[in-house]
Design a protein around this motif. Structure first.
Motif, PDB file in Angstrom:
ATOM      1  N   LEU A 107      51.296  35.243  40.780  1.00  0.00           N
ATOM      2  CA  LEU A 107      52.147  34.862  40.178  1.00  0.00           C
ATOM      3  C   LEU A 107      51.050  33.308  40.291  1.00  0.00           C
ATOM      4  CD1 LEU A 107      55.811  35.249  40.209  1.00  0.00           C
ATOM      5  CD2 LEU A 107      53.859  37.039  38.180  1.00  0.00           C
ATOM      6  N   SER A 108      50.541  32.876  40.741  1.00  0.00           N
ATOM      7  CA  SER A 108      49.859  32.014  40.905  1.00  0.00           C
ATOM      8  C   SER A 108      48.757  32.145  40.351  1.00  0.00           C
ATOM      9  CB  SER A 108      49.796  30.965  42.279  1.00  0.00           C
ATOM     10  OG  SER A 108      49.401  29.895  42.480  1.00  0.00           O
ATOM     11  N   LEU A 130      52.934  29.389  37.620  1.00  0.00           N
ATOM     12  CA  LEU A 130      54.194  30.504  37.570  1.00  0.00           C
ATOM     13  C   LEU A 130      55.344  30.950  38.329  1.00  0.00           C
ATOM     14  CD1 LEU A 130      55.868  33.011  35.795  1.00  0.00           C
ATOM     15  CD2 LEU A 130      54.297  33.794  35.720  1.00  0.00           C
ATOM     16  N   ALA A 131      56.453  31.185  38.730  1.00  0.00           N
ATOM     17  CA  ALA A 131      56.993  31.691  40.016  1.00  0.00           C
ATOM     18  C   ALA A 131      58.368  32.516  40.032  1.00  0.00           C
ATOM     19  CB  ALA A 131      57.485  30.361  40.714  1.00  0.00           C
ATOM     20  N   ALA A 132      58.689  33.531  40.308  1.00  0.00           N
ATOM     21  CA  ALA A 132      59.877  33.726  40.168  1.00  0.00           C
ATOM     22  C   ALA A 132      60.981  33.190  41.216  1.00  0.00           C
ATOM     23  CB  ALA A 132      59.436  35.941  41.090  1.00  0.00           C
ATOM     24  N   ASP A 143      59.699  32.642  44.328  1.00  0.00           N
ATOM     25  CA  ASP A 143      58.584  34.198  45.498  1.00  0.00           C
ATOM     26  C   ASP A 143      57.196  33.719  44.071  1.00  0.00           C
ATOM     27  OD1 ASP A 143      60.494  35.079  47.412  1.00  0.00           O
ATOM     28  OD2 ASP A 143      60.955  35.673  45.650  1.00  0.00           O
ATOM     29  N   LEU A 144      56.278  33.701  44.777  1.00  0.00           N
ATOM     30  CA  LEU A 144      54.740  33.650  43.939  1.00  0.00           C
ATOM     31  C   LEU A 144      53.824  34.997  43.699  1.00  0.00           C
ATOM     32  CD1 LEU A 144      53.197  30.949  45.541  1.00  0.00           C
ATOM     33  CD2 LEU A 144      54.534  30.975  43.575  1.00  0.00           C
ATOM     34  N   CYS A 155      62.659  34.792  36.162  1.00  0.00           N
ATOM     35  CA  CYS A 155      61.315  33.641  36.440  1.00  0.00           C
ATOM     36  C   CYS A 155      60.958  31.765  36.074  1.00  0.00           C
ATOM     37  CB  CYS A 155      60.045  34.098  36.059  1.00  0.00           C
ATOM     38  SG  CYS A 155      59.569  35.869  36.589  1.00  0.00           S
ATOM     39  N   ARG A 156      60.522  31.383  36.380  1.00  0.00           N
ATOM     40  CA  ARG A 156      59.886  29.598  35.715  1.00  0.00           C
ATOM     41  C   ARG A 156      58.218  29.378  36.097  1.00  0.00           C
ATOM     42  NH1 ARG A 156      63.896  27.195  40.915  1.00  0.00           N
ATOM     43  NH2 ARG A 156      61.555  26.949  41.913  1.00  0.00           N
ATOM     44  N   ILE A 157      58.739  28.773  34.524  1.00  0.00           N
ATOM     45  CA  ILE A 157      56.821  27.771  35.156  1.00  0.00           C
ATOM     46  C   ILE A 157      57.503  26.579  34.833  1.00  0.00           C
ATOM     47  CG2 ILE A 157      55.064  27.384  33.085  1.00  0.00           C
ATOM     48  CD1 ILE A 157      55.865  29.906  31.941  1.00  0.00           C
TER      49      ILE A 157
END
Length: 209
Positions: A107-108, A130-132, A143-144, A155-157
């Motif tokens: 995600l990174s 971005l990461a979960a 979580d990446l 997820c979040r940004i």
């Protein structure tokens, strides 16, 4: 019959020494090799991939598909400052993620290629992270990586703006339809995210957490 005249003088000292001419194929090989390198570099950076230069306006809840990874932004929060002397304002965008890929999504690296957060007042752009993770804006665990076969997860940004930052109740998120492919010059098999074919612009409501 014409007479043959023979020059008995020696060669002039300023004459260049004789040299062997290069074969014709060598003279063509160098520019062709250079042209192949240029074409490979352009291909590696996605220069031959289809590209549209007009972003599409999107609404909260719309989904963007990134080569089998789907991201759906919903809303954004302005997080509390870590201390009163902080010179940064943190914005967190909440979204849903889902992957139908058969490999693990980093995600990174995906966010570096596909996400940009924009301050609607100053028009400053910052890269999104971005990461979960949990919907809870204060949850420390993220979580990446997203393994294959993962269903829909929150997820979040995250984006960090330097002050001054004046929240207006909205934040702009730009998502690009990137793909996961080998973009190396020599096609070594090393894949990366990039080559955007379309950009989507989200105007998300921004609230204080």
């Amino acid at each position: 019959m014409a007479r043959i005249w023979r020059d008995t003088d020696g060669l002039a000292d300023d004459w260049p020494p004789p040299r062997r001419l290069r074969p014709r194929w060598v003279r063509w090989a160098v520019p062709l090799a250079f042209l192949a390198m240029v074409v490979g570099a352009v291909h590696g950076f996605g220069g031959f991939e289809p590209r549209r230069y007009r972003p599409l306006a999107a609404m909260p809840g719309d989904t963007v598909d990134m080569d089998g990874f789907r991201l759906t932004p919903y809303e954004a929060y302005l997080l509390p400052r870590t201390n009163l002397l902080s010179q940064e304002e943190r914005v967190r965008i909440l979204a849903g993620c889902e992957s139908s890929r058969d490999d693990t999504v980093n995600l990174s690296s995906l966010s570096r290629a596909a996400t940009v957060v924009v301050d609607p007042v100053s028009r400053r752009l910052v890269a999104g992270e971005l990461a979960a993770g949990s919907w809870d804006t204060g949850a420390p665990r993220v979580d990446l990586e997203l393994p294959p076969g993962t269903g829909r997860v929150p997820c979040r940004i995250d984006a960090t703006f330097e002050v001054p930052f004046e929240p207006t109740g909205w934040i702009i998120l730009q998502l690009a339809e990137v793909s996961y492919a080998d973009r190396t010059l020599l096609q070594t098999g090393t894949k990366s995210w990039g080559g955007s074919a379309q950009e989507h612009i989200f105007y998300l409501p921004l609230s204080r957490a």
